[in-house]
Design an enzyme around this catalytic site. Sequence first.
Site, PDB file in Angstrom:
ATOM      1  N   VAL A 113       0.867  -1.180   0.000  1.00 15.97           N
ATOM      2  CA  VAL A 113       0.000   0.000   0.000  1.00 15.97           C
ATOM      3  C   VAL A 113       0.901   1.226   0.000  1.00 15.97           C
ATOM      4  O   VAL A 113       2.101   1.139   0.277  1.00 15.97           O
ATOM      5  CB  VAL A 113      -0.955   0.040   1.221  1.00 15.97           C
ATOM      6  CG1 VAL A 113      -1.966  -1.083   1.149  1.00 15.97           C
ATOM      7  CG2 VAL A 113      -0.174  -0.002   2.531  1.00 15.97           C
ATOM      8  N   SER A 114       0.320   2.386  -0.308  1.00 20.66           N
ATOM      9  CA  SER A 114       1.125   3.595  -0.486  1.00 20.66           C
ATOM     10  C   SER A 114       1.441   4.328   0.808  1.00 20.66           C
ATOM     11  O   SER A 114       2.484   4.956   0.929  1.00 20.66           O
ATOM     12  CB  SER A 114       0.417   4.555  -1.449  1.00 20.66           C
ATOM     13  OG  SER A 114       0.367   3.997  -2.743  1.00 20.66           O
TER      14      SER A 114
END
Length: 208
Positions: A68-69
């Site tokens: 995920v970012s």
Amino acid sequence: MDRLVSIGEAAKALGVSITTLRRWEASGKLVAEHTAGGHRRYDLAKLKPELFRSEAEACRRTVAYARVSSHDQKGDLERQKQVLELYCARQGWTFEVIADLGCGMNYQKKGLKRLLESIIEGQVGRLVITHKDRLLRFGAELVFAMCEAKSVEVVILNQGEDTTFEEDLAKDVLEIITVFSARLYGSRSRKNQKLLDGMKKAVEDSQS
């Protein structure tokens, strides 16, 4: 172990009857080879290639990769890991999960670097991801090409667009703008700084 075997040995290796094997041959599902004396022989290396894998190939592992970012997406990261773990377990694979928290355009993430090093060293036989964009936002095809060169099977659970594509892409763009802003801060190029500030505001507005 002999590669070329009789019809009886081939049927036993495949766990079917000789009649079934003959039916498969008649339908073209498999092809028998013939000896100089005209006897049928079946190539086990083609029928059950796993019996002839080298020890090094047999030791190659399955790696599931999740990413995920940003920190506020940790819940999504855990869900990705659970989906990957459940899928791999159902297939009966021995696997390892590598997880990253970082921009999809960052090639220096610790987990990604470890994954690529393992692929290059021939330690990975299968790569499993939920979406292509979980690997990298741009450049995933290069990793897939590397996998093909190293005979690594790639399994993508969801071939469609990632449901968090827009949100994730916006976060990645904001991170890039932030990096450039930091580099330009205090420089003589106020015009560039103003441009970056405007881009950042536009991205943030598009999220609201």
